[in-house]
Design a protein around this motif. Structure first.
Motif, PDB file in Angstrom:
ATOM      1  N   LYS A  92       0.454  10.377  -3.940  1.00 11.89           N
ATOM      2  CA  LYS A  92      -0.433   9.380  -3.327  1.00 11.89           C
ATOM      3  C   LYS A  92      -0.162   8.000  -3.898  1.00 11.89           C
ATOM      4  O   LYS A  92      -0.163   7.010  -3.171  1.00 11.89           O
ATOM      5  CB  LYS A  92      -1.890   9.765  -3.534  1.00 11.89           C
ATOM      6  CG  LYS A  92      -2.301  10.976  -2.739  1.00 11.89           C
ATOM      7  CD  LYS A  92      -3.741  11.315  -2.976  1.00 11.89           C
ATOM      8  CE  LYS A  92      -4.117  12.585  -2.221  1.00 11.89           C
ATOM      9  NZ  LYS A  92      -5.499  12.976  -2.457  1.00 11.89           N
ATOM     10  N   PHE A  93       0.061   7.917  -5.208  1.00 10.11           N
ATOM     11  CA  PHE A  93       0.374   6.627  -5.827  1.00 10.11           C
ATOM     12  C   PHE A  93       1.728   6.113  -5.360  1.00 10.11           C
ATOM     13  O   PHE A  93       1.908   4.925  -5.159  1.00 10.11           O
ATOM     14  CB  PHE A  93       0.358   6.723  -7.356  1.00 10.11           C
ATOM     15  CG  PHE A  93      -1.025   6.816  -7.928  1.00 10.11           C
ATOM     16  CD1 PHE A  93      -1.968   5.836  -7.677  1.00 10.11           C
ATOM     17  CD2 PHE A  93      -1.383   7.895  -8.724  1.00 10.11           C
ATOM     18  CE1 PHE A  93      -3.236   5.908  -8.204  1.00 10.11           C
ATOM     19  CE2 PHE A  93      -2.651   7.983  -9.252  1.00 10.11           C
ATOM     20  CZ  PHE A  93      -3.590   6.992  -8.997  1.00 10.11           C
ATOM     21  N   GLN A  94       2.687   6.999  -5.184  1.00 11.47           N
ATOM     22  CA  GLN A  94       4.017   6.581  -4.752  1.00 11.47           C
ATOM     23  C   GLN A  94       3.994   6.084  -3.314  1.00 11.47           C
ATOM     24  O   GLN A  94       4.637   5.102  -2.984  1.00 11.47           O
ATOM     25  CB  GLN A  94       5.008   7.736  -4.900  1.00 11.47           C
ATOM     26  CG  GLN A  94       5.283   8.079  -6.343  1.00 11.47           C
ATOM     27  CD  GLN A  94       6.069   9.360  -6.516  1.00 11.47           C
ATOM     28  OE1 GLN A  94       6.276  10.117  -5.573  1.00 11.47           O
ATOM     29  NE2 GLN A  94       6.510   9.619  -7.735  1.00 11.47           N
ATOM     30  N   THR A  95       3.231   6.738  -2.445  1.00  9.85           N
ATOM     31  CA  THR A  95       3.165   6.273  -1.060  1.00  9.85           C
ATOM     32  C   THR A  95       2.401   4.960  -0.958  1.00  9.85           C
ATOM     33  O   THR A  95       2.769   4.088  -0.187  1.00  9.85           O
ATOM     34  CB  THR A  95       2.514   7.332  -0.148  1.00  9.85           C
ATOM     35  OG1 THR A  95       1.219   7.663  -0.649  1.00  9.85           O
ATOM     36  CG2 THR A  95       3.385   8.564  -0.053  1.00  9.85           C
ATOM     37  N   SER A  96       1.355   4.785  -1.758  1.00 10.78           N
ATOM     38  CA  SER A  96       0.615   3.522  -1.702  1.00 10.78           C
ATOM     39  C   SER A  96       1.453   2.376  -2.287  1.00 10.78           C
ATOM     40  O   SER A  96       1.380   1.257  -1.823  1.00 10.78           O
ATOM     41  CB  SER A  96      -0.715   3.651  -2.434  1.00 10.78           C
ATOM     42  OG  SER A  96      -0.503   3.879  -3.803  1.00 10.78           O
ATOM     43  N   ALA A  97       2.278   2.693  -3.298  1.00  4.28           N
ATOM     44  CA  ALA A  97       3.143   1.664  -3.874  1.00  4.28           C
ATOM     45  C   ALA A  97       4.248   1.272  -2.892  1.00  4.28           C
ATOM     46  O   ALA A  97       4.610   0.111  -2.788  1.00  4.28           O
ATOM     47  CB  ALA A  97       3.762   2.150  -5.181  1.00  4.28           C
ATOM     48  N   SER A  98       4.765   2.247  -2.132  1.00  2.00           N
ATOM     49  CA  SER A  98       5.821   1.922  -1.167  1.00  2.00           C
ATOM     50  C   SER A  98       5.239   1.141   0.017  1.00  2.00           C
ATOM     51  O   SER A  98       5.929   0.294   0.594  1.00  2.00           O
ATOM     52  CB  SER A  98       6.510   3.186  -0.680  1.00  2.00           C
ATOM     53  OG  SER A  98       5.601   3.994   0.040  1.00  2.00           O
ATOM     54  N   LYS A  99       3.973   1.365   0.365  1.00  2.00           N
ATOM     55  CA  LYS A  99       3.346   0.586   1.439  1.00  2.00           C
ATOM     56  C   LYS A  99       3.150  -0.868   1.028  1.00  2.00           C
ATOM     57  O   LYS A  99       3.255  -1.773   1.824  1.00  2.00           O
ATOM     58  CB  LYS A  99       2.014   1.206   1.817  1.00  2.00           C
ATOM     59  CG  LYS A  99       2.141   2.483   2.601  1.00  2.00           C
ATOM     60  CD  LYS A  99       0.795   3.040   2.939  1.00  2.00           C
ATOM     61  CE  LYS A  99       0.908   4.385   3.654  1.00  2.00           C
ATOM     62  NZ  LYS A  99      -0.401   4.948   3.953  1.00  2.00           N
ATOM     63  N   LYS A 100       2.843  -1.091  -0.245  1.00  2.00           N
ATOM     64  CA  LYS A 100       2.641  -2.453  -0.742  1.00  2.00           C
ATOM     65  C   LYS A 100       3.955  -3.238  -0.760  1.00  2.00           C
ATOM     66  O   LYS A 100       3.973  -4.438  -0.594  1.00  2.00           O
ATOM     67  CB  LYS A 100       2.041  -2.433  -2.136  1.00  2.00           C
ATOM     68  CG  LYS A 100       0.612  -1.987  -2.147  1.00  2.00           C
ATOM     69  CD  LYS A 100       0.072  -1.976  -3.566  1.00  2.00           C
ATOM     70  CE  LYS A 100      -1.350  -1.449  -3.587  1.00  2.00           C
ATOM     71  NZ  LYS A 100      -1.873  -1.378  -4.956  1.00  2.00           N
TER      72      LYS A 100
END
Length: 105
Positions: A92-100
Motif C-alpha cells: 500500500k505504501f509503495q503504490t501510494s508513493a508511485s502515485k505521488k
C-alpha cells in the motif's frame, strides 16, 4: 479443447545436506535464524544447567522447556507479523508513493 499444463522442472538427483540447507535458506530465509536460535538455546541451557545450584534436574528441565516454548511462540509471532506487514501494508505504501511520483496531466 485440450488444455496443456506446464510441468515444473523437478531434479530427482540426491542432494547433500549442505545443498538442502542452501535451498531451504533461499526458500525460507528464517530457517538459518531458527537453527541458530535453537543451537543458542541449547548451549545456554547446558551452561545454566552447570550453575543451577540446588534445583533438581527435573524442575530445571521443566523450567527450560517453558522458556524454550515461549521463545518459539515469540519467534512465530514475529515471523507472522513480518509476513503480514510485508504482504499487506508495504504494498500500500509503495503504490501510494508511485502515485505521488506520477506527474498529473
Amino acid at each position: 479443447m485440450v488444455v496443456q499444463r506446464s510441468i515444473p522442472a523437478v531434479d530427482l538427483s540426491e542432494e547433500t545436506q549442505a545443498e538442502r540447507l542452501a535451498r531451504k535458506t533461499r526458500e525460507a530465509p528464517y530457517v538459518p535464524i531458527g537453527l541458530a536460535g535453537c543451537l543458542g538455546a541449547v548451549l545456554y541451557g547446558l551452561y545454566q544447567y552447570k550453575n543451577r545450584g540446588e534445583m533438581s534436574t527435573s524442575v530445571y528441565v521443566m523450567k527450560f522447556r517453558v522458556v524454550a516454548q515461549s521463545a518459539v511462540v515469540v519467534t512465530l509471532g514475529l515471523g507472522v507479523g513480518y509476513s503480514m506487514i510485508d504482504k499487506y501494508i508495504l504494498p500500500k505504501f509503495q503504490t501510494s508513493a508511485s502515485k505521488k511520483e506520477e506527474p498529473s496531466a
